[in-house]
Design an enzyme around this catalytic site. Structure first.
Site, mmCIF file in Angstrom:
data_model
loop_
_atom_site.group_PDB
_atom_site.id
_atom_site.type_symbol
_atom_site.label_atom_id
_atom_site.label_comp_id
_atom_site.label_asym_id
_atom_site.label_seq_id
_atom_site.Cartn_x
_atom_site.Cartn_y
_atom_site.Cartn_z
ATOM 1 N N ALA A 1 0.834 -1.205 0.000
ATOM 2 C CA ALA A 1 0.000 0.000 0.000
ATOM 3 C C ALA A 1 0.867 1.253 0.000
ATOM 4 O O ALA A 1 1.941 1.272 0.613
ATOM 5 C CB ALA A 1 -0.917 -0.006 1.219
ATOM 6 N N PRO A 2 0.420 2.312 -0.689
ATOM 7 C CA PRO A 2 1.171 3.570 -0.684
ATOM 8 C C PRO A 2 1.276 4.139 0.732
ATOM 9 O O PRO A 2 0.420 3.888 1.578
ATOM 10 C CB PRO A 2 0.321 4.493 -1.568
ATOM 11 C CG PRO A 2 -0.596 3.593 -2.331
ATOM 12 C CD PRO A 2 -0.812 2.393 -1.476
ATOM 13 N N GLY A 3 2.318 4.932 0.956
ATOM 14 C CA GLY A 3 2.488 5.581 2.253
ATOM 15 C C GLY A 3 3.694 5.059 3.008
ATOM 16 O O GLY A 3 4.409 4.162 2.543
ATOM 17 N N LYS B 1 5.662 2.944 5.545
ATOM 18 C CA LYS B 1 5.444 1.599 6.088
ATOM 19 C C LYS B 1 5.237 1.647 7.597
ATOM 20 O O LYS B 1 5.924 2.380 8.308
ATOM 21 C CB LYS B 1 6.627 0.688 5.748
ATOM 22 C CG LYS B 1 6.711 0.329 4.266
ATOM 23 C CD LYS B 1 7.869 -0.625 3.992
ATOM 24 C CE LYS B 1 7.951 -0.968 2.516
ATOM 25 N NZ LYS B 1 9.083 -1.878 2.216
ATOM 26 N N ASP C 1 -13.904 0.826 10.561
ATOM 27 C CA ASP C 1 -14.282 -0.527 10.966
ATOM 28 C C ASP C 1 -13.318 -1.525 10.322
ATOM 29 O O ASP C 1 -12.740 -1.262 9.270
ATOM 30 C CB ASP C 1 -15.715 -0.815 10.509
ATOM 31 C CG ASP C 1 -16.325 -2.016 11.216
ATOM 32 O OD1 ASP C 1 -15.712 -2.511 12.183
ATOM 33 O OD2 ASP C 1 -17.415 -2.448 10.805
#
Length: 575
Positions: free
Chosen positions: A315-317, A319, A371
Site C-alpha cells: 500500500a502507498p504511504g 510503512k 471498521d
C-alpha cells in the site's frame, strides 16, 4: 426411529442460530426506550453486548456439536452431509442469509480454521430472493407534492410514536419544508413525488433516524430525518436528501445502528437504492450484522478478484512499524498483517495489538475510526502477489505465511476500507484543501477524545482521507482510553542548559502524555503550524485534555453528528 446424525446436527445449528438472532433482536428492541430515557450509558453497553453475542453463540454451538458427534468426530464427509441437511432446512428460515454465515462460522470453528473445504461452506449464497423482493410490508408510503408537503409531514411524524412529545412539531415541519424547497432537488418543484419510509426507526448514539427515500419520475433521493432528544422532548435536527451525506450517515467509521430487522436482507435491498455505490457488506455492517457483512465482503472480494487481472502491491504511504499493509490497486480495501517483530521503538505484543482492534470493534467509533474485519487463513492466488509484496511479507511476517504451488495463505489479517493517507493527501493539497483536511484532522482527534479514546500516535500517516473528504483514524496499536492517560505540562527547566539536554530534566511515567510535545512532530511545516494554531490550538494544552477527562468521568456524553453543524436546523435558525 433415531434421526441421522447429520440431520440432528443441522437442526441444532439452525436452532442455535435462531436463538442467537432472537436475542440480537431483543437487545435491539430496547433502543427506543434507551432513546426516550436518554440512557446513553445503556446505549453503549447494549452495543457492546450485541457485538459479543455472535461469537458467544457460535462458541456454544460448536461445543454442543462436538459433544453430539462424540466418537464419530468431525470429518469433512460428515460436515458435507450436515451442510446438505442444513440447506434442506433453510427454506423454513426467513433470515437465511445470516443463517448461512452462522453455519460457516460453526464449521470453521469446528476445524479451528484449518483444512477448510470451500464445498462445505456457503461461499456462494444457497438461496436468492431475486432482484426485486417485495418490500411493501416494511414501508410507509406518502404521496404528496411540495405544496402539500407540510400536511404530509404532520401525518408522517404522527405515525412514529414516542413517549416524549415533540418540542415544536410545527417548527420542525416548517424547517423540513423550507430546507427541501430551497436546497432540495429541483424536480420536487415540478412533479408530485412519493416518500417511502421504513417503519422501523434506526437508533445510534443519541439519535433516532427515520430512514427512507423520495421517489419522483424514476429518480430516487435519500430522505432521512435525524431526531434528537432534550430529555423532555424530541425534535427533528435536519433533513438529509444528499446521496453523499446519506452514505456518510450509514458510514464505515461509525457505531452500528440498532434497527429491528427480522430479515436484514430486505433492509439492505431498500438502503441500496439510496446508496447505490455502497457495497452490501458495508450496509450489513451498518445495521449490526457485521459477521454476515464479513461473508459478503469475502464474496465481494472473490468477485472482484475474478474480474481483475492486476497484482496485489504494498500500500502507498510510510510503512508501518507494527503492520504490513497491502492492497489491490482497483479494490477499495486494504489488508493488514501483524509483523513478526515490530520496528523500534514500538513496544507492544501481538496479543496487545489484537486487543486494541477488539476494543475499536466494540467502542463507539464516532465516525472517526475505520471498521475492520478479522480473517483467519485468508487465501490469495500466488500469481496475483507482486514480487515486491511477497518479498516484504517473507521478510516481516514469515510466521504468518503458508505458501503452496499456487496459493499464499495468511494465517491472520485484518481488512479495512482503503483511504488516502493524510500525509500523502497534504503533500498534494492546495491551501483550501489543506485547511479543510486539518480542520477534519483536529475534529477527529477531539471527537475521539470526547468518546474516551486517545489515539496515541497522532502522526498524519495514521489517519486517512475518505472519498467524502472526512478524516478517519486507522492505526490502533497505541490507542488507549482517555481515562488511562496522565496529561501533564512540561515543567520549566531548572537551569538554562536543561533545554539543550538530550534527556528530559523531569521524570516520565508510562502513561504520562505532554500535549506541548505534539507540536514538535505535527507542526514542522509553517503552513500547517499556522492553520493548526488557528483551528485547534487547545490540542497542545494539557488543561484541555484534563477538561475532556473530567467530562468523561462525570458521565458527559458529547454530541457527535454525522453531518456538519451548518446542516442543523438549529444552526440555520441562528440557535
Amino acid at each position: 426411529m433415531q434421526q441421522p446424525l447429520e440431520q440432528a446436527v443441522a437442526e441444532t445449528i439452525l436452532q442455535r442460530f435462531e436463538s442467537f438472532y432472537s436475542r440480537f433482536l431483543e437487545i435491539t428492541q430496547g433502543s427506543k426506550s434507551r432513546f426516550e430515557n436518554s440512557d446513553w450509558l445503556g446505549v453503549q453497553l447494549a452495543g457492546r453486548e450485541r457485538i459479543r453475542l455472535y461469537d458467544h453463540h457460535v462458541g456454544a454451538t460448536t461445543a454442543l456439536i462436538k459433544q453430539m458427534m462424540g466418537e464419530h468426530h468431525a470429518t469433512q464427509e460428515l460436515l458435507k452431509r450436515v451442510k446438505g441437511a442444513f440447506s434442506d432446512l433453510l427454506p423454513r428460515c426467513d433470515n437465511f442469509e445470516v443463517a448461512e454465515s452462522f453455519f460457516n462460522s460453526v464449521y470453521r470453528r469446528i476445524f479451528r480454521h484449518r483444512n477448510i473445504r470451500d464445498e462445505n461452506l456457503y461461499i456462494h449464497p444457497f438461496r436468492s430472493r431475486g432482484e426485486h423482493p417485495d418490500l411493501s410490508a416494511l414501508l410507509r408510503v406518502y404521496r404528496t407534492d411540495l405544496t402539500h408537503l407540510p400536511q404530509t409531514l404532520s401525518q408522517m411524524l404522527g405515525d412514529y410514536s414516542f413517549t416524549l412529545p415533540y418540542e415544536d412539531k410545527q417548527r420542525d415541519i416548517v424547517d423540513i419544508h423550507r430546507h427541501l424547497a430551497e436546497n432540495g432537488p429541483q424536480i420536487l418543484h415540478e412533479e408530485p413525488f412519493a416518500i417511502e419510509l421504513l417503519k422501523e426507526v434506526f437508533y445510534r448514539n443519541k439519535g433516532a433516524y427515520l430512514v427512507g427515500l423520495i421517489r419522483v419520475k424514476g429518480q430516487v433521493f435519500p430522505f432521512i430525518l435525524p431526531l434528537l432528544s432534550t430529555g423532555q422532548s424530541i425534535y427533528v435536527d435536519t433533513v438529509i436528501f444528499e446521496p453523499e451525506l446519506a452514505s456518510i450517515v450509514v458510514g464505515f467509521a461509525r457505531a452500528y445502528f440498532m434497527v429491528y430487522a427480522p430479515v436484514p436482507a430486505l433492509f439492505v435491498v431498500f438502503l441500496r437504492q439510496i446508496m447505490p455505490h455502497k457495497p452490501d457488506y458495508e450496509i450489513y455492517n451498518a445495521i449490526g450484522c457485521q459477521k454476515h457483512g464479513k461473508t459478503e465482503l469475502y464474496r465481494h472480494y472473490q468477485q472482484h478478484l475474478a474480474q481483475s487481472r492486476e497484482q496485489f502491491v504494498i500500500a502507498p504511504g510510510i510503512k508501518g512499524m507494527v503492520m504490513s499493509v497491502f492492497t489491490l490497486p482497483s479494490y477499495d480495501v486494504v489488508f493488514k498483517v501483524i509483523k513478526d517483530e515490530f520496528t523500534p521503538p514500538k513496544d507492544v505484543s501481538h496479543e496487545q495489538v489484537r486487543a486494541k482492534y477488539r476494543l475499536v470493534k466494540q467502542h463507539d467509533r464516532v465516525g472517526r475510526m475505520a471498521d475492520t474485519q478479522e480473517f483467519t487463513n485468508f487465501e490469495f492466488p500466488l500469481d496475483r502477489i507482486s514480487p515486491e509484496l511477497l518479498a516484504e511479507l517473507k521478510t516481516v511476517a514469515p510466521s504468518a505465511l503458508t505458501i503452496t504451488s499456487d496459493k499464499l495463505v495468511i494465517k491472520h489479517l485484518y481488512t479495512e476500507r482503503k483511504m488516502i493517507p493524510l500525509n500523502l493527501y497534504l503533500d498534494k493539497a492546495d491551501e483550501q484543501q489543506t485547511r479543510l483536511a486539518l480542520e477534519e484532522y483536529g475534529n477527529a482527534i477531539k471527537q475521539l477524545a470526547a468518546a474516551n479514546i486517545f489515539p496515541g500516535d497522532m502522526l498524519f500517516k495514521n489517519f486517512g482521507v475518505t472519498r467524502h473528504g472526512r478524516v478517519v483514524f486507522y492505526d490502533y496499536d497505541e490507542i488507549c482510553y482517555m481515562t488511562e492517560c496522565n496529561f501533564r505540562q512540561i515543567p520549566p527547566p531548572r537551569y538554562p542548559e536543561d533545554e539543550w539536554s538530550a534527556e528530559p530534566w523531569y521524570s516520565v511515567a508510562p502513561n504520562d502524555i505532554f500535549p506541548e510535545e505534539f507540536a514538535t512532530f505535527l507542526l514542522q511545516k509553517p503552513q500547517v503550524r499556522e492553520i493548526m494554531m488557528q483551528l485547534h490550538k487547545e490540542m497542545f494544552d494539557a488543561n484541555y485534555w484534563k477538561m475532556l477527562q473530567s467530562n468523561i468521568k462525570v458521565g458527559v456524553f458529547e454530541d457527535v453528528y454525522p453531518y456538519r453543524r451548518k446542516k442543523r436546523f438549529k444552526f440555520q435558525r441562528g440557535g
